[in-house]
Design an enzyme around this catalytic site. Structure first.
Site, PDB file in Angstrom:
ATOM      1  CB  THR A  66      20.922 -35.694   1.375  1.00 49.59           C
ATOM      2  OG1 THR A  66      19.782 -36.519   1.146  1.00 49.59           O
ATOM      3  CG2 THR A  66      21.086 -34.738   0.204  1.00 49.59           C
ATOM      4  CB  SER A 115       9.760 -39.291   7.641  1.00 52.18           C
ATOM      5  OG  SER A 115      10.274 -38.015   7.334  1.00 52.18           O
ATOM      6  NE  ARG A 175      18.247 -26.252  -4.160  1.00 56.20           N
ATOM      7  CZ  ARG A 175      19.444 -26.802  -4.334  1.00 56.20           C
ATOM      8  NH1 ARG A 175      20.506 -26.023  -4.509  1.00 56.20           N
ATOM      9  NH2 ARG A 175      19.577 -28.117  -4.347  1.00 56.20           N
ATOM     10  CD  GLU A 180      -1.361  -2.317   2.108  1.00 58.31           C
ATOM     11  OE1 GLU A 180      -2.150  -2.905   2.858  1.00 58.31           O
ATOM     12  OE2 GLU A 180      -0.149  -2.616   2.011  1.00 58.31           O
ATOM     13  NE  ARG A 228      25.744 -24.984  -7.418  1.00 56.02           N
ATOM     14  CZ  ARG A 228      25.004 -25.743  -6.646  1.00 56.02           C
ATOM     15  NH1 ARG A 228      24.389 -25.219  -5.603  1.00 56.02           N
ATOM     16  NH2 ARG A 228      24.848 -27.028  -6.909  1.00 56.02           N
ATOM     17  N   GLY A 247      16.954 -37.036   1.995  1.00 54.26           N
ATOM     18  CA  GLY A 247      16.859 -38.142   1.057  1.00 54.26           C
ATOM     19  C   GLY A 247      15.516 -38.842   1.107  1.00 54.26           C
ATOM     20  CB  ALA A 283      15.432 -35.977  -9.715  1.00 55.23           C
TER      21      ALA A 283
END
Length: 356
Positions: free
Chosen positions: A203, A301, A191, A53, A214, A295, A157
């Site tokens: 991972t 989970s 991201r 605003e 990046r 991972g 993936a």
């Protein structure tokens, strides 16, 4: 489409320009109309700076037009002092007579108080224009306010035969790529849009990810690492202290006494409900949205306890034959499917209707 819907749609488009830059504030868009013409526009600046605003009002060249104008906004104007003064007060100060609002702000600090203040000052207030669309555009903010947790996006993936990694002893700590460059750049864009990113210990140990943006211009998310016994190797990128990083460790794990500038530790009880405790840690840290990238055990989970809002799954052409199986997700929740260069991207949505 009536005239109010037309301008609120424009507000929604403006609001999306703030995606990834406004945390912990919501993304808001605002349009000011006088004599059937747009005389001002704005969207939320980064936290601590102008709200939508304010930017819209400041963009008006002829302020004498404001006394006969209508200000459109996707979210109820704030009524409290935070890092900036209340937007409702600014609207009243500029004597804008008509206010059209998309959705009520469910933040307990606002929640109708902005509307009440405007009405008490004599403004004509219209509420609930394209409310569902306005809430969808701010789904991260509303999830955080109403469910006391971040908006949760799962991402992975998998190979053409359903594995997220091959069965091999990695000689180097680096990822095995399943998707092409276009898909990987898209992930970095995602991201930049989310408040935080989460991965598990495996991972970090196997892939040594940087978990930054990046390959895309934008803010890097806060990194959350689930590391029960703090096994992360000292040469890991997630220990480079270049961006805000939080390690979630067991309550009995000793954490380094050396103070990091951007790295901290949160302790939980790994003998209890870990997923629920992680959610509490995220809420404690005011995280409005998070993308969980692995991972497989970590992803599964969250699926198992039905704590997720979207899942973004890439299917590559590579075949592994053996390896770590991809998470198991309910295929009936498939929302869309598209081709990204040589990859297939499937989006799943876990809506409230499906949960009932």
């Amino acid at each position: 489409m009536n005239i109010h819907e037309f301008y609120i749609k424009r507000c929604i488009k403006l609001a999306k320009n703030g995606l990834g830059n406004t945390y912990p504030n919501p993304m808001v868009g605002s349009v000011i109309v006088a004599d059937g013409k747009i005389i001002g526009e704005g969207y939320t600046s980064p936290a601590g700076q102008n709200h939508a605003e304010v930017n819209a009002i400041q963009s008006v060249k002829d302020t004498s037009l404001l006394k006969n104008a209508t200000i459109y906004v996707t979210l109820e104007p704030c009524s409290h002092f935070g890092k900036t003064p209340p937007c409702a007060d600014l609207i009243i100060k500029n004597k804008i007579p008509n206010v059209v609002i998309g959705a009520l702000d469910t933040n307990e600090k606002v929640c109708g108080r902005g509307i009440q203040k405007l009405m008490e000052a004599g403004c004509n207030v219209t509420i609930g224009i394209l409310e569902d669309e306005c809430r969808e555009a701010n789904k991260r903010f509303f999830t955080f306010q109403e469910k006391k947790r971040p908006y949760i996006i799962l991402k992975w993936a998998e190979s053409a035969d359903g594995f997220i990694s091959p069965q091999q002893l990695a000689e180097k700590r680096e990822p095995v790529w399943i998707t092409g460059e276009t898909s990987r750049q898209l992930v970095h864009k995602w991201r930049a849009e989310e408040h935080a990113i989460l991965v598990g210990t495996t991972t970090v140990i196997k892939d040594n990810p940087k978990l930054n943006t990046r390959d895309w211009k934008g803010n890097s998310p806060t990194r959350f690492i689930i590391d029960r016994k703090l096994k992360t190797p000292k040469d890991s990128f997630v220990l480079d202290d270049t961006q805000h990083t939080v390690f979630i460790v067991d309550k009995n794990t000793n954490t380094p006494s050396t103070l990091f500038k951007n790295t901290s530790f949160e302790k939980i009880d790994f003998e209890e409900d870990v997923t629920k405790q992680i959610i509490n840690v995220l809420h404690k840290n005011n995280i409005q949205s998070i993308i969980i990238e692995g991972g497989s055990k970590t992803l599964q989970s969250f699926i198992n306890v039905d704590l997720w809002d979207e899942a973004r799954v890439f299917k590559g052409k590579v075949i592994f034959n053996k390896g770590t199986e991809a998470p198991d997700i309910n295929v009936s929740k498939l929302f869309s499917e598209e081709k990204i260069a040589s990859d297939i991207l499937k989006i799943y949505k876990n809506t409230e209707d499906e949960k009932e």
